[in-house]
Design a protein around this motif. Structure first.
Motif, short mmCIF file in Angstrom:
data_model
loop_
_atom_site.label_atom_id
_atom_site.label_comp_id
_atom_site.label_asym_id
_atom_site.label_seq_id
_atom_site.Cartn_x
_atom_site.Cartn_y
_atom_site.Cartn_z
N LEU A 118 0.83 -1.21 0.00
CA LEU A 118 0.00 0.00 0.00
C LEU A 118 0.86 1.26 0.00
O LEU A 118 0.55 2.23 -0.70
CB LEU A 118 -0.93 0.00 1.22
N LYS A 119 1.93 1.25 0.77
CA LYS A 119 2.81 2.43 0.81
C LYS A 119 3.49 2.65 -0.54
O LYS A 119 3.66 3.79 -0.98
CB LYS A 119 3.85 2.27 1.92
N ALA A 120 3.88 1.56 -1.19
CA ALA A 120 4.51 1.67 -2.52
C ALA A 120 3.51 2.24 -3.52
O ALA A 120 3.85 3.09 -4.35
CB ALA A 120 5.01 0.31 -2.98
N TYR A 121 2.25 1.77 -3.44
CA TYR A 121 1.21 2.29 -4.34
C TYR A 121 0.95 3.77 -4.06
O TYR A 121 0.80 4.57 -4.98
CB TYR A 121 -0.07 1.47 -4.13
N PHE A 122 0.91 4.12 -2.78
CA PHE A 122 0.68 5.52 -2.39
C PHE A 122 1.79 6.42 -2.92
O PHE A 122 1.52 7.50 -3.46
CB PHE A 122 0.60 5.62 -0.87
N GLU A 123 3.04 5.99 -2.80
CA GLU A 123 4.16 6.80 -3.27
C GLU A 123 4.09 7.01 -4.79
O GLU A 123 4.44 8.08 -5.29
CB GLU A 123 5.49 6.12 -2.90
N LYS A 124 3.61 6.02 -5.49
CA LYS A 124 3.52 6.10 -6.95
C LYS A 124 2.36 6.97 -7.41
O LYS A 124 2.42 7.59 -8.47
CB LYS A 124 3.39 4.69 -7.53
N HIS A 125 1.30 7.05 -6.59
CA HIS A 125 0.09 7.78 -7.00
C HIS A 125 -0.29 8.87 -6.00
O HIS A 125 -1.45 9.24 -5.89
CB HIS A 125 -1.09 6.80 -7.14
N LYS A 126 0.67 9.41 -5.27
CA LYS A 126 0.35 10.32 -4.17
C LYS A 126 -0.39 11.58 -4.63
O LYS A 126 -1.17 12.14 -3.87
CB LYS A 126 1.62 10.71 -3.41
N GLU A 127 -0.17 12.01 -5.88
CA GLU A 127 -0.89 13.20 -6.36
C GLU A 127 -2.39 13.00 -6.37
O GLU A 127 -3.16 13.96 -6.27
CB GLU A 127 -0.41 13.60 -7.77
N ASN A 128 -2.82 11.73 -6.50
CA ASN A 128 -4.26 11.45 -6.50
C ASN A 128 -4.91 11.71 -5.14
O ASN A 128 -6.13 11.80 -5.05
CB ASN A 128 -4.52 9.99 -6.88
N TYR A 129 -4.08 11.80 -4.10
CA TYR A 129 -4.61 11.97 -2.74
C TYR A 129 -4.36 13.37 -2.19
O TYR A 129 -4.59 13.62 -1.01
CB TYR A 129 -3.99 10.91 -1.82
N ALA A 130 -3.89 14.26 -3.06
CA ALA A 130 -3.64 15.63 -2.63
C ALA A 130 -4.94 16.30 -2.19
O ALA A 130 -6.02 16.04 -2.75
CB ALA A 130 -2.99 16.43 -3.76
N THR A 131 -4.86 17.15 -1.19
CA THR A 131 -6.03 17.89 -0.74
C THR A 131 -6.40 18.95 -1.77
O THR A 131 -5.59 19.31 -2.63
CB THR A 131 -5.75 18.57 0.61
N ASP A 132 -7.62 19.44 -1.70
CA ASP A 132 -8.06 20.52 -2.58
C ASP A 132 -7.49 21.86 -2.10
O ASP A 132 -7.03 22.00 -0.97
CB ASP A 132 -9.59 20.62 -2.58
N TYR A 133 -7.57 22.86 -3.00
CA TYR A 133 -7.35 24.23 -2.55
C TYR A 133 -8.37 24.54 -1.45
O TYR A 133 -9.51 24.06 -1.48
CB TYR A 133 -7.55 25.22 -3.70
N ASN A 134 -7.97 25.36 -0.50
CA ASN A 134 -8.87 25.77 0.57
C ASN A 134 -8.89 27.30 0.63
O ASN A 134 -7.83 27.93 0.59
CB ASN A 134 -8.40 25.19 1.91
N TYR A 135 -10.10 27.87 0.72
CA TYR A 135 -10.23 29.32 0.59
C TYR A 135 -11.01 29.94 1.74
O TYR A 135 -11.93 29.32 2.29
CB TYR A 135 -10.98 29.68 -0.70
N THR A 136 -10.64 31.17 2.05
CA THR A 136 -11.52 32.12 2.72
C THR A 136 -11.65 33.28 1.76
O THR A 136 -10.64 33.91 1.38
CB THR A 136 -10.95 32.59 4.06
N LEU A 137 -12.87 33.55 1.30
CA LEU A 137 -13.05 34.56 0.25
C LEU A 137 -14.37 35.30 0.42
O LEU A 137 -15.28 34.85 1.13
CB LEU A 137 -12.97 33.92 -1.13
N HIS A 138 -14.46 36.43 -0.25
CA HIS A 138 -15.68 37.23 -0.32
C HIS A 138 -16.05 37.34 -1.80
O HIS A 138 -15.17 37.38 -2.67
CB HIS A 138 -15.47 38.62 0.28
N GLN A 139 -17.35 37.41 -2.06
CA GLN A 139 -17.77 37.50 -3.46
C GLN A 139 -19.03 38.35 -3.60
O GLN A 139 -19.88 38.38 -2.71
CB GLN A 139 -18.00 36.11 -4.03
N VAL A 140 -19.10 39.05 -4.72
CA VAL A 140 -20.33 39.74 -5.12
C VAL A 140 -20.67 39.27 -6.52
O VAL A 140 -19.80 38.83 -7.28
CB VAL A 140 -20.17 41.28 -5.08
N ILE A 141 -21.95 39.35 -6.85
CA ILE A 141 -22.41 38.79 -8.12
C ILE A 141 -23.24 39.81 -8.89
O ILE A 141 -23.94 40.64 -8.30
CB ILE A 141 -23.25 37.50 -7.88
N PHE A 142 -23.12 39.76 -10.22
CA PHE A 142 -23.92 40.58 -11.13
C PHE A 142 -24.58 39.63 -12.12
O PHE A 142 -23.90 38.83 -12.76
CB PHE A 142 -23.04 41.60 -11.85
#
Length: 290
Positions: A118-142
């Motif tokens: 499992l660790k060998a598989y994880f090392e080979k495909h670790k990008e698949n388990y990367a977290t998403d971007y995380n934001y604190t943001l404000h927005q206005v809409i038109f």
């Protein structure tokens, strides 16, 4: 040579060949006219009964189960004698599934989900388990409901107002049932809340000022990103269960493809149908032989 000996697929083929050889030998020595009911058959009958009725069968009920088993076995063998399984799609599909199940069982023997694997598989495909971007943001809409050209309106606001303050545009956007502030949310959440196209555009925006416009299915947005956490690779222990699911699925897929590739070498594929083009016939035959 040492590397070849350690190759899991080689182990798979050796074990598979041994298993099929044993199976053939056992069946060769079995009298087809004899129906043998052993302890494992009885235990299986009792287990199925208990699963359905939540109690063990009585002696009469067990005798009835045995009688039905014998009747089914007799009819099954006679059906095979009459070649009734020939061109039966349901039978073909079921037998093909059983071959797949056999391959799956072999896979768990030659490529078990050990921590090392499992660790060998994880090392080979670790990008698949990367977290998403995380934001604190404000927005206005038109929106198009309120503006003939919402993009032009958003650009005009950027040119007119102070873009360095997170509060400067709070009252400028259209009234809309979306929050002004999204605090500590990941891209997956924003995909559901707005849409994937909106989220993809966020990663290129600057932090600490109003920018845009960017689009969503709701309209045109101006965005102030207060904080952005980039994707990161998590520790193996925190995603081990997901890695195991992915690893086991991939091993089953690889072994299935390897089995089919090996077995197909025994067959010559000749498509004789006359209602498809010669080019398609050739392509189908090539694909079938792979």
């Amino acid at each position: 040579m040492k590397k070849l000996i350690k190759e899991p697929l080689l182990h798979f083929f050796v074990l598979g060949a041994l298993l099929f050889a044993i199976y053939s030998l056992v069946n060769k020595n079995t009298d087809e006219e004899e129906i043998i009911i052993d302890n494992s058959d009885i235990e299986h009958m009792i287990e199925l009964w208990q699963m359905q009725w939540q109690r063990p069968p009585s002696e009469d009920e067990l005798q009835d189960l045995i009688n039905k088993y014998v009747d089914q076995e007799v009819m099954y063998r006679e059906a095979l004698r009459l070649n009734l399984d020939h061109n039966d799609e349901i039978v073909k599909r079921r037998l093909a599934q059983k071959m797949e199940f056999l391959g799956n069982d072999l896979t768990t023997l030659v490529a078990p989900a050990t921590d090392k694997n499992l660790k060998a598989y994880f090392e080979k495909h670790k990008e698949n388990y990367a977290t998403d971007y995380n934001y604190t943001l404000h927005q206005v809409i038109f929106t198009a409901d309120n503006h003939k050209n919402p993009v032009a309106k958003a650009n005009n606001v950027l040119d007119t107002y102070d873009v360095s303050s997170s509060e400067s545009l709070k009252e400028v956007g259209d009234k809309f049932p979306l929050p002004y502030t999204y605090s500590n949310v990941d891209a997956f959440y924003l995909n559901r809340e707005l849409d994937e196209n909106f989220t993809k555009q966020l990663s290129s925006l600057r932090i600490g000022e109003w920018s845009g416009p960017i689009m969503s299915g709701f309209g045109v947005h101006l965005i102030y990103i207060e904080k952005k956490d980039n994707p990161r690779i998590p520790e193996f222990a925190s995603v081990k269960k997901q890695v195991q699911r992915d690893y086991e699925y991939q091993m089953v897929l690889d072994s299935k493809n390897a089995i089919l590739k090996e077995l197909k070498q025994k067959y010559k594929i000749n498509i004789e149908a006359d209602n498809i083009s010669s080019m398609l016939k050739q392509e189908l035959a090539q694909n079938a032989s792979k």
